[in-house]
Design a protein around this motif. Structure first.
Motif, mmCIF file in Angstrom:
data_model
loop_
_atom_site.group_PDB
_atom_site.id
_atom_site.type_symbol
_atom_site.label_atom_id
_atom_site.label_comp_id
_atom_site.label_asym_id
_atom_site.label_seq_id
_atom_site.Cartn_x
_atom_site.Cartn_y
_atom_site.Cartn_z
ATOM 1 N N HIS A 64 3.825 1.203 8.133
ATOM 2 C CA HIS A 64 2.777 0.214 7.871
ATOM 3 C C HIS A 64 3.291 -1.152 8.296
ATOM 4 O O HIS A 64 4.501 -1.352 8.454
ATOM 5 C CB HIS A 64 2.392 0.185 6.393
ATOM 6 N N HIS B 159 -3.310 -3.414 -2.982
ATOM 7 C CA HIS B 159 -3.158 -3.549 -1.537
ATOM 8 C C HIS B 159 -2.089 -4.561 -1.143
ATOM 9 O O HIS B 159 -1.602 -4.558 -0.012
ATOM 10 C CB HIS B 159 -4.484 -3.996 -0.922
ATOM 11 N N GLY C 122 -3.318 6.869 4.098
ATOM 12 C CA GLY C 122 -2.515 5.803 3.519
ATOM 13 C C GLY C 122 -1.493 5.258 4.491
ATOM 14 O O GLY C 122 -1.185 4.068 4.486
ATOM 15 N N PHE D 79 -0.275 13.881 3.444
ATOM 16 C CA PHE D 79 -0.752 12.520 3.619
ATOM 17 C C PHE D 79 -0.343 11.942 4.970
ATOM 18 O O PHE D 79 -1.011 11.054 5.485
ATOM 19 C CB PHE D 79 -0.235 11.635 2.477
ATOM 20 N N TYR E 211 -7.969 0.100 -2.157
ATOM 21 C CA TYR E 211 -6.814 -0.101 -3.033
ATOM 22 C C TYR E 211 -7.181 -0.885 -4.287
ATOM 23 O O TYR E 211 -6.497 -0.783 -5.303
ATOM 24 C CB TYR E 211 -5.683 -0.768 -2.239
ATOM 25 N N THR F 52 1.259 1.674 -4.204
ATOM 26 C CA THR F 52 0.044 2.426 -4.556
ATOM 27 C C THR F 52 0.066 3.861 -4.054
ATOM 28 O O THR F 52 -0.260 4.791 -4.799
ATOM 29 C CB THR F 52 -1.184 1.690 -4.006
ATOM 30 N N LEU F 53 0.441 4.056 -2.788
ATOM 31 C CA LEU F 53 0.401 5.412 -2.238
ATOM 32 C C LEU F 53 1.298 6.384 -3.001
ATOM 33 O O LEU F 53 0.893 7.531 -3.240
ATOM 34 C CB LEU F 53 0.761 5.391 -0.745
ATOM 35 N N LEU G 49 -8.639 6.166 2.575
ATOM 36 C CA LEU G 49 -7.241 5.882 2.895
ATOM 37 C C LEU G 49 -6.943 6.084 4.374
ATOM 38 O O LEU G 49 -5.893 5.675 4.857
ATOM 39 C CB LEU G 49 -6.313 6.746 2.042
ATOM 40 N N SER G 50 -7.892 6.718 5.090
ATOM 41 C CA SER G 50 -7.779 6.820 6.546
ATOM 42 C C SER G 50 -8.537 5.684 7.238
ATOM 43 O O SER G 50 -8.585 5.627 8.459
ATOM 44 C CB SER G 50 -8.324 8.163 7.040
ATOM 45 N N ARG H 54 -5.043 6.744 12.039
ATOM 46 C CA ARG H 54 -4.447 6.605 10.710
ATOM 47 C C ARG H 54 -4.210 7.934 10.016
ATOM 48 O O ARG H 54 -4.989 8.879 10.131
ATOM 49 C CB ARG H 54 -5.358 5.757 9.820
ATOM 50 N N LYS I 6 0.825 -1.208 0.000
ATOM 51 C CA LYS I 6 0.000 0.000 0.000
ATOM 52 C C LYS I 6 0.860 1.260 0.000
ATOM 53 O O LYS I 6 0.588 2.206 -0.746
ATOM 54 C CB LYS I 6 -0.927 -0.014 1.213
ATOM 55 N N ILE I 7 1.904 1.288 0.850
ATOM 56 C CA ILE I 7 2.716 2.510 0.936
ATOM 57 C C ILE I 7 3.972 2.452 0.082
ATOM 58 O O ILE I 7 4.653 3.466 -0.093
ATOM 59 C CB ILE I 7 3.097 2.834 2.400
#
Length: 800
Positions: A748, A672, A724, A709, A595, A479-480, A519-520, A721, A475-476
């Motif tokens: 993460h 994800h 992301g 972010f 995601y 995608t992020l 995303l949160s 959170r 994810k980080i």
């Protein structure tokens, strides 16, 4: 002041070729010694720097006027004498402008009594250079050299050729009245005063137990590392070749008669570069024809200051031939006078001076070549018209992660060993077969260790380049960054809704959910949907109408080895997400589903496969070699850590295939989950975040976007959170960290036992990769908080 590049004996025993540099450096080392209770000596008076002869072998001539000597050679003595220099060593030189021709200065009253004592006002100990050196021992103008030296005004006589004869001569001179009681007492009292000054009047024997450790402390090691790092000097860098970015077809050629092992080991941490040994000039072009760039390192011994530093004729021919046709980077591990023979050679693209052939110099030099080490040095001497004093080109550090001693970055090495013990305990307790753990601070890796094996069969030990299934770190790490880049280009905002991402969903119950909310994990989405369950028969096995053992156009989604899902299943998967209900209450609920939608958006708008998009937009610009989806397409399975023996869906070992079921049903590529990588490349992306989106020479993301972010939007509603990013736990809630990190920190964790966390306040990154899901879902690793406990031990070890 070594003003003569051909000086055979001073060399790197001088601080430089200008009086300003020598005064500055000599003053610093003098004061440092005085602070430590150590006497100091200035040498070789009145100045041995502008000779091309060795006073060990002959009497060198310094044929300058007194005005020149006053302006240059005597300047450091004048300054340091005023600031407390405690002794001066007198050289064996022929200096006609200040004393009798061919009389060694060490035997001259004019040099010692009139110039040093009267004109310069020196009151400390006066010491001869070694009296067995031919520069004085061959002098025939006196009956006894030792006596002549004492009569000239020296207090200490060093390494006499004949000590008994010298003592006898001085005794006889005293008895005959040639030496007065006052003269003798003058030198004796100076020596007694010096002894008193360093505490010898109350002498206490030093215990030799642990003497090596006491004399070679961590502080000393850190200081030496820092000194070497700051000394590195870049003299040429055509077309901004350094730091190395795109790595061409490159080979390394070690030249010289000393070791290059540390240099080659450090090279391997950055790139696979073959070392070509035994190269000779006549076949160098043939041996290097398949390489575009040659990195030549020149190694000669620095066991003592007067070791030879020059290239021989064969080595010069090799460099000339390569420079004429190839891109050449030259890195020399000798004093800079070795550059003299390069004068006039055309085509060398980059020249780095690393000064010493030590292990530290070799490692830091490689770091500099690859942009992990700042370069700020200046040439301390004049070598030739092409290489002048104060020449040097700056290179900023932070281009990529480098390496450092723990103590350099403020860690107690012994305390860090607690990490080793906890990691081994987790493995011995069968919480996970193996682990990679990396800690960096301020862009330098201080701890990088591998523990255990790929599996409990203990056949393959975990190594640094082995790849783990990163699970939700995807994810980080994939995608992020894409989302942030879209945010920078005004293609997305935090208020972008699902209907903006997927217009055909504008009538769904998710249409109005925003990126900020999703995303949160504050959007009422379900944590996940077990898509795979509907594809299994009553026996829990893959349905025949949905899966095949061989790939075809209709069955192309590889969920595991020899198991392929229907090609159009991804459409059904998205329909299930679209039609899924929302949770009744609005509360923090971690969810993978955003995601999926983001991936769908990017594939549609870019017309690129998602794995290729992530590679082109994120991993390739950052110079990452190993991270990516579906690693078996790029890397041999022996370098991939198995993640599970699946007994509920695929019914086989997952080795190179993603553990996450939803990602597997998307051909191994999820927004994800699905990325595989090693600890160093995970840390590289986290370092990019810490550096405000800048890494590997490019600005991947704007710093203000990362800050945006890395913000908790719903902390007031009990949701820790960021957008992301995971953030430190709120008081009294589930621990996402050790509780010892700053509020600015972010990161993460992943289902397979992975963890990546960055702390901007302390500039610390902690990466932990494991396959705690092998052979099955052993949750002990998570329940025992192994990851956050390791993070806590890292912070416990930070002492400065």
């Amino acid at each position: 002041i070594n003003t003569n590049a051909h000086n055979p004996i001073i060399g790197n025993r001088s601080f430089g070729s200008s009086k300003e540099r020598v005064i500055r450096q000599a003053r610093a080392i003098m004061k440092g010694h005085h602070d430590a209770g150590i006497l100091t000596s200035g040498k070789h008076f009145p100045g041995h720097g502008d000779t091309d002869q060795d006073s060990h072998k002959t009497l060198p001539t310094v044929d300058f006027s007194i005005e020149r000597l006053n302006e240059i050679e005597l300047a450091p003595y004048r300054t340091l004498i005023q600031e407390g220099l405690e002794s001066v060593m007198v050289a064996h030189l022929n200096v006609p402008s200040i004393t009798q021709k061919n009389l060694p200065t060490s035997l001259s009253r004019k040099v010692i009594q009139e110039l040093l004592v009267k004109k310069l006002g020196f009151k400390g100990l006066i010491v001869t250079d070694a009296l067995n050196m031919k520069g004085v021992s061959q002098y025939s103008g006196v009956d006894n050299i030792d006596l002549a030296a004492f009569l000239a005004g020296n207090d200490l006589l060093i390494i006499s050729n004949d000590i008994p004869a010298g003592i006898q001569s001085i005794k006889e001179a005293f008895q005959k009245g040639m030496i007065s009681e006052e003269r003798l007492a003058h030198s004796v009292k100076k020596m007694l005063k010096a002894k008193y000054k360093v505490g010898l009047s109350e002498y206490q024997p030093i215990s030799t137990e642990n003497i090596f450790e006491e004399l070679n402390t961590v502080f000393d090691e850190v200081l030496y590392n820092e000194s070497i790092s700051k000394a590195l000097t870049l003299l040429k860098n055509d077309n901004n070749l350094l730091p190395l970015k795109k790595l061409p077809k490159m080979a390394h050629i070690p030249l010289g008669d000393d070791v290059s092992k540390s240099f080659e080991e450090q090279l391997s941490k950055y790139h696979s570069i073959p070392s070509l040994r035994g190269i000779i000039a006549k076949d160098v072009l043939q041996k290097t024809k398949k390489y575009d760039t040659l990195l030549i390192s020149f190694h000669r011994s620095n066991a003592n200051p007067w070791k030879a530093s020059d290239f021989n004729s064969e080595q010069i021919k090799i460099i000339e031939k390569l420079a004429a046709t190839k891109t050449v980077i030259l890195d020399i591990f000798v004093k800079p006078y070795g550059l003299r023979k390069l004068e006039g050679i055309q085509g060398i693209d980059a020249i780095l001076v690393s000064y010493q052939n030590s292990e530290v110099a070799q490692k830091r030099s490689v770091d500099a070549l690859f942009g992990a080490q700042q370069v700020m040095g200046r040439l301390p001497v004049y070598v030739s018209s092409s290489f002048k004093e104060a020449d040097g080109i700056d290179l900023s550090g932070g281009y990529r992660l480098g390496h450092s001693l723990p103590a350099e970055m403020g860690f107690d090495f012994n305390k860090l060993q607690a990490v080793d013990r906890l990691a081994q305990t987790a493995i011995d307790s069968m919480m996970t077969p193996g682990m990679q753990i990396l800690v960096s601070r301020k862009g330098k890796i201080v701890y990088q260790k591998n523990f255990g094996y790929h599996t409990y069969k203990k056949k393959k030990a975990v190594r640094s380049n082995d790849l783990y299934d990163l699970a939700s770190l995807t994810k980080i790490l994939g995608t992020l960054p894409l989302v942030m880049q879209a945010y920078d280009r005004n293609k997305m905002s935090l208020d972008t809704t699902v209907s903006d991402l997927i217009p055909e969903w504008k009538e769904s119950n998710k249409a109005g959910l925003t990126l900020r909310e999703m995303l949160s994990h504050f959007s009422r989405l379900w944590p996940w949907i077990p898509f795979y369950k509907a594809t299994l028969n009553s026996k829990g096995l893959p349905k025949n109408n949905l899966y095949r053992e061989k790939r075809s156009d209709k069955f192309s989604l590889a969920v595991a080895k020899d198991l392929f899902l229907k090609s159009d299943f991804e459409e059904e998967l998205y329909e299930q997400i679209k039609d899924s209900k929302l949770i009744d209450s609005l509360e923090y609920r971690y969810s993978d589903l955003p995601y999926y939608m983001i991936k769908k958006y990017f594939e549609r708008t870019t017309q690129m496969d998602y794995d290729q998009l992530v590679f082109e937009k994120v991993h390739k610009p950052l110079g990452l070699k190993f991270m990516g989806y579906n690693p078996l397409k790029r890397i041999h399975s022996k370098f991939i850590i198995p993640s599970e023996i699946d007994s509920y869906f695929r019914h086989r070992t997952l080795h190179g295939y993603v553990h996450d079921m939803g990602a597997a049903m998307q051909n191994g590529v999820g927004g994800h989950a699905g990325l595989f990588g090693n600890s160093e490349e995970v840390a590289a992306i986290m370092q990019m975040y810490l550096q405000g989106g800048n890494y590997h020479g490019i600005q991947l993301i704007q710093p203000e976007t990362i800050s945006k972010f890395n913000t908790c939007s719903f902390c007031g509603q009990g949701n820790r959170r960021g957008i992301g990013f995971d953030k430190p736990q709120l008081e009294g809630l589930h621990q996402s960290t050790c509780g010892c990190v700053s509020d600015l920190s972010f990161g993460h964790s992943g289902y397979t036992g992975t963890f990546a966390w960055a702390d901007p306040e302390k500039q610390i990154i902690v990466v932990i990769l494991s396959n705690r899901t092998y052979p099955d879902n052993n949750f002990t690793f998570s329940k025992k908080n192994i990851r956050t406990r390791i993070q806590g031990l890292v912070y416990d070890a930070l002492i400065n």
